[in-house]
Motif scaffolding. Structure first.
Motif, PDB file in Angstrom:
ATOM      1  N   PRO A 278      24.408   1.754 -49.793  1.00  0.00           N
ATOM      2  CA  PRO A 278      25.782   2.254 -49.743  1.00  0.00           C
ATOM      3  C   PRO A 278      25.995   3.151 -48.533  1.00  0.00           C
ATOM      4  O   PRO A 278      25.145   3.966 -48.192  1.00  0.00           O
ATOM      5  CB  PRO A 278      25.917   3.037 -51.054  1.00  0.00           C
ATOM      6  CG  PRO A 278      24.507   3.406 -51.431  1.00  0.00           C
ATOM      7  CD  PRO A 278      23.666   2.271 -50.960  1.00  0.00           C
ATOM      8  N   GLY A 279      27.125   2.952 -47.866  1.00  0.00           N
ATOM      9  CA  GLY A 279      27.457   3.784 -46.714  1.00  0.00           C
ATOM     10  C   GLY A 279      26.763   3.388 -45.424  1.00  0.00           C
ATOM     11  O   GLY A 279      26.904   4.074 -44.410  1.00  0.00           O
ATOM     12  N   VAL A 280      26.028   2.285 -45.430  1.00  0.00           N
ATOM     13  CA  VAL A 280      25.282   1.843 -44.246  1.00  0.00           C
ATOM     14  C   VAL A 280      25.773   0.459 -43.835  1.00  0.00           C
ATOM     15  O   VAL A 280      25.595  -0.519 -44.569  1.00  0.00           O
ATOM     16  CB  VAL A 280      23.766   1.788 -44.521  1.00  0.00           C
ATOM     17  CG1 VAL A 280      23.015   1.308 -43.284  1.00  0.00           C
ATOM     18  CG2 VAL A 280      23.262   3.156 -44.963  1.00  0.00           C
ATOM     19  N   GLY A 281      26.404   0.356 -42.669  1.00  0.00           N
ATOM     20  CA  GLY A 281      26.818  -0.941 -42.169  1.00  0.00           C
ATOM     21  C   GLY A 281      25.622  -1.824 -41.857  1.00  0.00           C
ATOM     22  O   GLY A 281      24.585  -1.353 -41.412  1.00  0.00           O
ATOM     23  N   ASN A 282      25.763  -3.118 -42.107  1.00  0.00           N
ATOM     24  CA  ASN A 282      24.692  -4.101 -41.895  1.00  0.00           C
ATOM     25  C   ASN A 282      23.438  -3.749 -42.696  1.00  0.00           C
ATOM     26  O   ASN A 282      22.313  -4.011 -42.292  1.00  0.00           O
ATOM     27  CB  ASN A 282      24.339  -4.234 -40.403  1.00  0.00           C
ATOM     28  CG  ASN A 282      23.430  -5.434 -40.122  1.00  0.00           C
ATOM     29  OD1 ASN A 282      23.627  -6.516 -40.661  1.00  0.00           O
ATOM     30  ND2 ASN A 282      22.420  -5.240 -39.288  1.00  0.00           N
ATOM     31  N   GLY A 283      23.633  -3.185 -43.869  1.00  0.00           N
ATOM     32  CA  GLY A 283      22.491  -2.814 -44.690  1.00  0.00           C
ATOM     33  C   GLY A 283      21.706  -3.989 -45.227  1.00  0.00           C
ATOM     34  O   GLY A 283      20.551  -3.837 -45.632  1.00  0.00           O
ATOM     35  N   ALA A 284      22.319  -5.174 -45.233  1.00  0.00           N
ATOM     36  CA  ALA A 284      21.625  -6.365 -45.741  1.00  0.00           C
ATOM     37  C   ALA A 284      20.902  -7.139 -44.643  1.00  0.00           C
ATOM     38  O   ALA A 284      19.994  -7.908 -44.930  1.00  0.00           O
ATOM     39  CB  ALA A 284      22.616  -7.295 -46.442  1.00  0.00           C
ATOM     40  N   HIS A 285      21.335  -6.985 -43.402  1.00  0.00           N
ATOM     41  CA  HIS A 285      20.786  -7.754 -42.280  1.00  0.00           C
ATOM     42  C   HIS A 285      20.995  -9.255 -42.455  1.00  0.00           C
ATOM     43  O   HIS A 285      20.326 -10.068 -41.818  1.00  0.00           O
ATOM     44  CB  HIS A 285      19.300  -7.443 -42.061  1.00  0.00           C
ATOM     45  CG  HIS A 285      19.056  -6.019 -41.661  1.00  0.00           C
ATOM     46  ND1 HIS A 285      18.978  -5.624 -40.341  1.00  0.00           N
ATOM     47  CD2 HIS A 285      18.918  -4.893 -42.396  1.00  0.00           C
ATOM     48  CE1 HIS A 285      18.787  -4.319 -40.291  1.00  0.00           C
ATOM     49  NE2 HIS A 285      18.749  -3.853 -41.528  1.00  0.00           N
TER      50      HIS A 285
ATOM     51  N   ASP B  48      26.526 -13.725 -32.185  1.00  0.00           N
ATOM     52  CA  ASP B  48      26.042 -12.644 -31.329  1.00  0.00           C
ATOM     53  C   ASP B  48      26.069 -11.290 -32.045  1.00  0.00           C
ATOM     54  O   ASP B  48      26.020 -10.244 -31.395  1.00  0.00           O
ATOM     55  CB  ASP B  48      26.896 -12.560 -30.056  1.00  0.00           C
ATOM     56  CG  ASP B  48      26.774 -13.807 -29.197  1.00  0.00           C
ATOM     57  OD1 ASP B  48      25.664 -14.364 -29.118  1.00  0.00           O
ATOM     58  OD2 ASP B  48      27.798 -14.240 -28.633  1.00  0.00           O
ATOM     59  N   GLN B  49      26.122 -11.311 -33.367  1.00  0.00           N
ATOM     60  CA  GLN B  49      26.286 -10.068 -34.113  1.00  0.00           C
ATOM     61  C   GLN B  49      25.064  -9.766 -34.976  1.00  0.00           C
ATOM     62  O   GLN B  49      24.299 -10.657 -35.331  1.00  0.00           O
ATOM     63  CB  GLN B  49      27.527 -10.163 -35.005  1.00  0.00           C
ATOM     64  CG  GLN B  49      28.832 -10.338 -34.244  1.00  0.00           C
ATOM     65  CD  GLN B  49      30.014 -10.558 -35.178  1.00  0.00           C
ATOM     66  OE1 GLN B  49      29.916 -10.306 -36.377  1.00  0.00           O
ATOM     67  NE2 GLN B  49      31.128 -11.008 -34.623  1.00  0.00           N
ATOM     68  N   LEU B  50      24.906  -8.477 -35.300  1.00  0.00           N
ATOM     69  CA  LEU B  50      23.922  -8.095 -36.298  1.00  0.00           C
ATOM     70  C   LEU B  50      24.296  -8.727 -37.631  1.00  0.00           C
ATOM     71  O   LEU B  50      25.481  -8.875 -37.950  1.00  0.00           O
ATOM     72  CB  LEU B  50      23.875  -6.572 -36.436  1.00  0.00           C
ATOM     73  CG  LEU B  50      23.311  -5.803 -35.245  1.00  0.00           C
ATOM     74  CD1 LEU B  50      23.482  -4.304 -35.453  1.00  0.00           C
ATOM     75  CD2 LEU B  50      21.843  -6.141 -35.015  1.00  0.00           C
ATOM     76  N   GLY B  51      23.301  -9.097 -38.386  1.00  0.00           N
ATOM     77  CA  GLY B  51      23.541  -9.812 -39.628  1.00  0.00           C
ATOM     78  C   GLY B  51      23.686 -11.302 -39.419  1.00  0.00           C
ATOM     79  O   GLY B  51      23.520 -12.080 -40.357  1.00  0.00           O
TER      80      GLY B  51
END
Length: 489
Positions: A249-256, A308-311
């Motif tokens: 929670p509160g972390v962008g791209n936390g799932a990768h 070209d993005q994270l995740g």
């Protein structure tokens, strides 16, 4: 279960070759350790030539699964730093994949970073982090060799716990069946970040798999035999993101990796219970619960918007995202007892995104094909015959501790029922969520579930997430339906 009849497609050498070539190099990135031809030709060069290099991944202890009793006030700091551990592994894998330093140097830096982060976690929990210190060390885990040598521990992913065990493509009960030549992979290439799977031996012809599904236990007198179905559609592509509000929670791209979402339309890393209550929903009955799972991509070499993005492409998740053909959401009963209402905002995760490197104790998702539902796979992707769709089935935990809507490792507050339907001591039966998703995969095109980059897109890492945001009236309606033995929707 009555088996439907489908025209059985012929899985020829051409199909095997396409699976090998595209699955390993679909993103234009993987080097393969043997020629992708089903004829075993060793000639040629480039990405289809023999490569004298090791193949494998980074294996690290899963700290989050070992935590218990995290003080409520420490949760935000602990969650943020658990997500940082995942970032560190992903970055280390990227550096190895792009040959940025020796493996020893990359691992040494990774372990130093993890030690500091584990100390921060320990401090947030009111200690010095010493009890987590042994979880700092990561290692390079060999999966296969280019010369076709022995497999490492994770070269043969452990069989799943679901439906009476796995049945692999050799047509025999039990045991794993590895693919033939061309199945080995090398994590890296001269030109990009992908190249982290899947491999040829992650696929099996479903027509060669023996039935392996056990019949459910007979319902007892006090059992609950009804089913409550909710129609929430197949997900809006505009809502896809690589967050995970339960784990990070509160972390962008936390799932990768990228998730599909149905139900609540406000699920991202920064959503909270109030956000969900105020959100809209795709469910026809007004259910504001959120249901989300990793997307499946065709390994077709095409770029998605997140290439070209994270995740997405930056972390090896490449290829065309497949929109599900259908998503069936059902809540079922318990053969031994009536079910009790789920508490609002109950969070449940089934399956394990890190099962390839962390072991299969929590692996639970299963793969199959329509018409062949009596044969389920946890560590293989099915190759379906013509006229048959790929299916993913997620059976969620159906026992609740009666107190908590979540736990430090996101598992201890819920449990699976035993084969006879009984819950562990202190737990009570709740409606069991069963989510079945189907896909029409283009012919001769391998596919893979999104995942953490170091998990090599293995099917055993599939998982599904749920947060209950049903109104009390709707939940009570579901419970009454299930306990009275009706079929409602």
């Amino acid at each position: 279960m009555r088996q439907q009849t489908h025209k059985r497609g012929r899985f020829t050498n051409k199909t095997v070759a396409i699976v090998a070539a595209l699955a390993l190099g679909g993103g234009g990135a993987a080097l393969v350790a043997a020629n992708a031809s089903a004829h075993g030709d060793k000639g040629g060069s480039g990405r289809h030539g023999t490569v004298a290099a090791k193949a494998g991944t980074i294996q690290c202890p899963d700290v989050g699964q070992k935590l218990s009793g995290v003080p409520a006030k420490a949760r935000p700091e602990v969650d943020k730093n658990l997500a940082e551990l995942d970032n560190q592994v992903a970055e280390a894998y990227r550096r190895m994949n792009q040959r940025q330093g020796s493996s020893d140097a990359v691992l040494s830096q990774l372990n130093d970073e993890r030690s500091r982060t584990l100390h921060t976690i320990g401090s947030a929990m009111g200690g010095d982090g010493s009890r987590l210190r042994g979880m700092a060390d990561c290692r390079w885990q060999e999966v296969a060799t280019a010369a076709g040598g022995g497999k490492g521990r994770f070269g043969r992913p452990p069989g799943g716990r679901q439906q009476g065990g796995n049945q692999q493509g050799d047509g025999q009960q039990g045991g794993n069946q590895q693919g033939g030549e061309g199945a080995n992979e090398v994590p890296g290439n001269a030109g990009g970040q992908a190249g982290n799977g899947p491999s040829q031996d992650d696929f099996v012809d479903i027509t060669k798999v023996q039935p392996n599904v056990k019949q459910p236990p007979r319902a007892q007198q006090n059992g609950s035999t009804g089913t409550f179905t909710t129609d929430c559609g197949v997900g809006d592509p505009a809502l896809r993101n690589s967050d995970n509000v339960i784990v990070a929670p509160g972390v962008g791209n936390g799932a990768h990796h990228t998730h599909d979402y149905v139900g609540n339309d406000s699920n991202d890393a920064f959503a909270d219970n109030r956000t969900f209550e105020q959100g809209g929903t795709s469910c026809a009955n007004g259910d504001k619960s959120t249901y989300y799972w990793p997307v499946v991509r065709a390994q077709d070499g095409k770029d998605e918007a997140d290439a070209d993005q994270l995740g997405g492409g930056q972390e090896g998740n490449v290829g065309t995202i497949l929109t599900p053909k259908s998503s069936t959401i059902e809540f079922k009963g318990n053969p031994r007892s009536k079910v009790t209402a789920m508490p609002k905002f109950l969070r449940i995760i089934t399956g394990d995104a890190k099962a390839f490197t962390g072991g299969d104790a929590n692996a639970n998702a299963s793969w199959s094909c329509t018409g062949f539902e009596d044969r389920q796979l946890t560590d293989k992707y099915p190759l379906c015959p013509e006229g048959s769709s790929v299916t993913r089935t997620f059976d969620f935990q159906s026992c609740w501790d009666g107190k908590n809507t979540d736990s430090a490792n996101h598992r201890d507050h819920v449990a699976f029922a035993a084969e006879d339907g009984s819950c562990p001591n202190g737990f009570r039966a709740i409606p069991q969520l069963v989510n079945t998703i189907t896909y029409d995969v283009p012919a001769n095109t391998p596919f893979a579930v999104d995942g953490f980059p170091e998990q090599l897109h293995k099917p055993i890492t599939d998982h599904d997430d749920f947060i209950n945001v049903m109104s009390d009236d709707l939940m009570n309606k579901a419970v009454d339906c299930i306990n009275s033995g009706r079929q409602c929707g």
